[in-house]
Every structure is written in structure tokens, then in C-alpha cells.
Write a protein that holds these residues in place. Structure first.
Motif, PDB file in Angstrom:
ATOM      1  N   ARG B   9       0.835  -1.194   0.000  1.00 34.15           N
ATOM      2  CA  ARG B   9       0.000   0.000   0.000  1.00 34.15           C
ATOM      3  C   ARG B   9       0.873   1.249   0.000  1.00 34.15           C
ATOM      4  NH1 ARG B   9      -5.327   1.344   1.375  1.00 34.15           N
ATOM      5  NH2 ARG B   9      -5.782  -0.794   0.761  1.00 34.15           N
ATOM      6  N   PHE B  33      -2.945  -3.692 -16.717  1.00 39.24           N
ATOM      7  CA  PHE B  33      -2.506  -2.316 -16.962  1.00 39.24           C
ATOM      8  C   PHE B  33      -1.801  -1.755 -15.726  1.00 39.24           C
ATOM      9  CE2 PHE B  33      -5.385  -1.808 -20.623  1.00 39.24           C
ATOM     10  CZ  PHE B  33      -6.309  -2.796 -20.367  1.00 39.24           C
ATOM     11  N   TYR B  35      -1.217   2.159 -14.316  1.00 37.32           N
ATOM     12  CA  TYR B  35      -1.439   3.593 -14.411  1.00 37.32           C
ATOM     13  C   TYR B  35      -0.738   4.271 -13.240  1.00 37.32           C
ATOM     14  CZ  TYR B  35      -5.357   3.091 -17.747  1.00 37.32           C
ATOM     15  OH  TYR B  35      -6.140   2.832 -18.857  1.00 37.32           O
ATOM     16  N   GLN B  37      -1.307   7.908 -10.910  1.00 38.66           N
ATOM     17  CA  GLN B  37      -2.226   8.999 -10.661  1.00 38.66           C
ATOM     18  C   GLN B  37      -1.488  10.130  -9.974  1.00 38.66           C
ATOM     19  OE1 GLN B  37      -5.292   8.274  -7.751  1.00 38.66           O
ATOM     20  NE2 GLN B  37      -6.183  10.293  -8.004  1.00 38.66           N
ATOM     21  N   MET B  88       1.081   7.772  -7.005  1.00 38.41           N
ATOM     22  CA  MET B  88       0.190   6.650  -6.709  1.00 38.41           C
ATOM     23  C   MET B  88       0.155   5.774  -7.947  1.00 38.41           C
ATOM     24  SD  MET B  88      -2.080   4.923  -4.992  1.00 38.41           S
ATOM     25  CE  MET B  88      -2.746   5.906  -3.649  1.00 38.41           C
ATOM     26  N   LEU B  90      -1.446   2.505  -9.859  1.00 36.04           N
ATOM     27  CA  LEU B  90      -2.663   1.702  -9.880  1.00 36.04           C
ATOM     28  C   LEU B  90      -2.554   0.619 -10.933  1.00 36.04           C
ATOM     29  CD1 LEU B  90      -5.064   4.724  -9.642  1.00 36.04           C
ATOM     30  CD2 LEU B  90      -4.996   2.900  -7.955  1.00 36.04           C
ATOM     31  N   SER B  94      -8.679  -6.433 -17.118  1.00 35.92           N
ATOM     32  CA  SER B  94      -9.954  -6.528 -17.815  1.00 35.92           C
ATOM     33  C   SER B  94      -9.974  -7.796 -18.652  1.00 35.92           C
ATOM     34  CB  SER B  94     -10.198  -5.304 -18.704  1.00 35.92           C
ATOM     35  OG  SER B  94      -9.350  -5.327 -19.834  1.00 35.92           O
ATOM     36  N   LEU B 103     -12.450  -1.758 -16.703  1.00 34.04           N
ATOM     37  CA  LEU B 103     -11.264  -2.083 -15.922  1.00 34.04           C
ATOM     38  C   LEU B 103     -11.628  -2.280 -14.464  1.00 34.04           C
ATOM     39  CD1 LEU B 103      -8.631   0.482 -17.270  1.00 34.04           C
ATOM     40  CD2 LEU B 103      -9.197  -1.779 -18.137  1.00 34.04           C
ATOM     41  N   PHE B 104     -10.943  -3.231 -13.843  1.00 35.86           N
ATOM     42  CA  PHE B 104     -11.043  -3.432 -12.399  1.00 35.86           C
ATOM     43  C   PHE B 104      -9.695  -3.046 -11.812  1.00 35.86           C
ATOM     44  CE2 PHE B 104     -15.066  -5.637 -12.128  1.00 35.86           C
ATOM     45  CZ  PHE B 104     -15.236  -6.126 -13.412  1.00 35.86           C
ATOM     46  N   PHE B 105      -9.738  -2.166 -10.818  1.00 31.53           N
ATOM     47  CA  PHE B 105      -8.506  -1.619 -10.258  1.00 31.53           C
ATOM     48  C   PHE B 105      -8.162  -2.225  -8.908  1.00 31.53           C
ATOM     49  CE2 PHE B 105      -7.123   1.924 -12.886  1.00 31.53           C
ATOM     50  CZ  PHE B 105      -8.237   2.177 -13.675  1.00 31.53           C
ATOM     51  N   GLY B 106      -6.861  -2.254  -8.621  1.00 37.13           N
ATOM     52  CA  GLY B 106      -6.390  -2.533  -7.280  1.00 37.13           C
ATOM     53  C   GLY B 106      -6.481  -1.272  -6.426  1.00 37.13           C
ATOM     54  N   SER B 107      -6.082  -1.392  -5.155  1.00 37.21           N
ATOM     55  CA  SER B 107      -6.200  -0.268  -4.214  1.00 37.21           C
ATOM     56  C   SER B 107      -5.078   0.752  -4.362  1.00 37.21           C
ATOM     57  CB  SER B 107      -6.202  -0.792  -2.782  1.00 37.21           C
ATOM     58  OG  SER B 107      -7.319  -1.610  -2.576  1.00 37.21           O
TER      59      SER B 107
END
Lengths: 113, 114
Positions: B9, B33, B35, B37, B88, B90, B94, B103-107
């Protein structure tokens, strides 16, 4: 080159009123759009999407409107609730590109009591 | 339930260190993917992969590399961390279907490079 723009970094709305979040795009190849919601310390979660062949899609309190000629979309939340306070990202995609999305800069929505 | 797990984290590293960010998904998704932020810049795509051992550059690949040896795991590597890579990160995944899958993202992993 920012292909997806959210020109309002923040928005404050009273509980029960309508929240309108705006998004503009420049890439004419986008043929579907999505909205994601992000709480602090969490990943974005999918909210609602719209295909470019439609001009409106509704899901409960959330409605997305698409104006292709203006290259503009908006997310309406009615009625707004305190739990809607989050950062909202719009994203554009092109079918067949393995879900490769281009995201906007985000709008922080605060719903006040 | 859909799950994308990022191994850390919070991470603090020093300039010049090699950094590994790990991501695992349990949904048998083909696409993965990375990304980053940043305030005022939104989410920007670094790299993505549509199959094991396949990778494609995103919009900001400079200073990063990736590895996908298994379908469920996608690693982001910072070869020599720099302060401008504080961000950050991410991970997302998918399905590979008609090409409009969400898309499903992690924390997320908040990386600080000092």
C-alpha cells in the motif's frame, strides 16, 4: 496532449440536490465512455458507461449524457448523497484496443449536509 | 468477487534504487494495466499487457519496464527510481472480449522516492 479534460477540479453540492460533472474530449476515435469513482486510499471503481451510438444512459441515481457533436459528456447524480463524495474520472476508449482507456484529470465532488 | 491485489500500500525508496511493484488478479483476465495517478494529471497509462509475455507501451513508459510471466501477475519495474516517480500507482485488469470491457482496479501503491 490531454485527450480527455475535466475542467472543474472540484464541485460542492448540497445533499439532495443534483450534481453535474462535466467532461470534454478531443479524440474522435473514442466510441465508448466510462465514469469511475475513487475514494481516498482505494482504487477507482466503475460507475456507468455509454456507447457513442447513444446519447443517454441511466442507472439508478446516475445518468450519463453524451453530446458527440460537442465532444462533451456529463454525469448527473440525483439526488446527491454524502456517500457520493469522491473523485470522479471520466474515460474514453476505442473498441478493439484491449480496454485501453484514456482518463481525464478528475473532479472532486463534495456533498454537504 | 473480482479482486486485483497490489502487494504494497505504501513504499518508500531512495533515488537510484530498483523498485518492483507487484499486481495479482484472480479473475483470469487477459489484459492488465499499470497507471499512475498524480494531482491535476489524472490517471496516465504507463504500460499494458494483453497476454502472457506480451507488453505494450502506454503514454508515459519512460523510466519503467514491466514483466508478465504468468497470466495473473503483472509487475512494474522502476530500473533506477527518481524523485519524479513519486506517485500513486494503480494496477488494473480486464477481460478480452468485444473490446469494451471495464477495468477493475487494485487499491494502489503510494510510492515515495527520496
Amino acid at each position: 496532449d490531454q485527450q480527455v479534460k475535466q475542467n472543474s477540479p472540484s464541485l460542492s453540492v448540497q445533499e439532495g440536490r443534483i450534481s453535474i460533472l462535466n467532461c470534454d474530449y478531443t479524440n474522435s476515435m473514442f466510441d465508448y465512455f466510462l465514469w469511475y469513482k475513487k475514494y481516498p486510499a482505494e482504487g477507482p471503481t466503475f460507475l456507468i458507461s455509454i456507447s457513442s451510438i447513444k446519447d443517454k444512459n441511466e442507472d439508478g441515481r446516475f445518468t450519463v449524457f453524451l453530446n458527440k457533436s460537442a465532444k462533451h459528456l456529463s454525469l448527473h447524480i440525483v439526488p446527491s448523497q454524502p456517500g457520493d463524495s469522491a473523485v470522479y474520472f471520466c474515460a474514453g476508449g476505442v473498441t478493439g484496443t484491449a480496454s485501453k482507456l484514456t482518463f481525464g484529470t478528475g473532479t472532486r465532488l463534495q456533498v454537504t449536509l | 468477487d473480482v479482486k486485483v491485489t497490489q502487494s504494497s500500500r505504501y513504499l518508500v525508496k531512495r533515488t537510484g534504487e530498483k523498485v518492483f511493484l507487484e499486481c495479482v488478479q484472480d479473475m483470469d483476465h487477459e489484459n492488465m494495466f499499470w497507471y499512475r495517478q498524480d494531482p491535476g494529471l489524472g490517471l496516465r497509462l504507463i504500460y499494458f499487457s494483453y497476454d502472457v509475455k506480451m507488453k505494450e507501451k502506454g503514454d508515459i513508459p519512460e523510466g519503467y519496464s514491466v514483466s508478465r510471466e504468468k497470466k495473473e501477475r503483472f509487475s512494474l519495474i522502476l530500473e533506477s527510481a527518481s524523485t519524479n516517480q513519486t506517485s500513486m500507482y494503480l494496477c488494473a485488469s480486464s477481460l478480452s472480449g468485444g473490446g469494451r470491457e471495464k477495468l477493475f482496479f487494485g487499491s494502489g501503491t503510494q510510492l515515495s522516492v527520496l
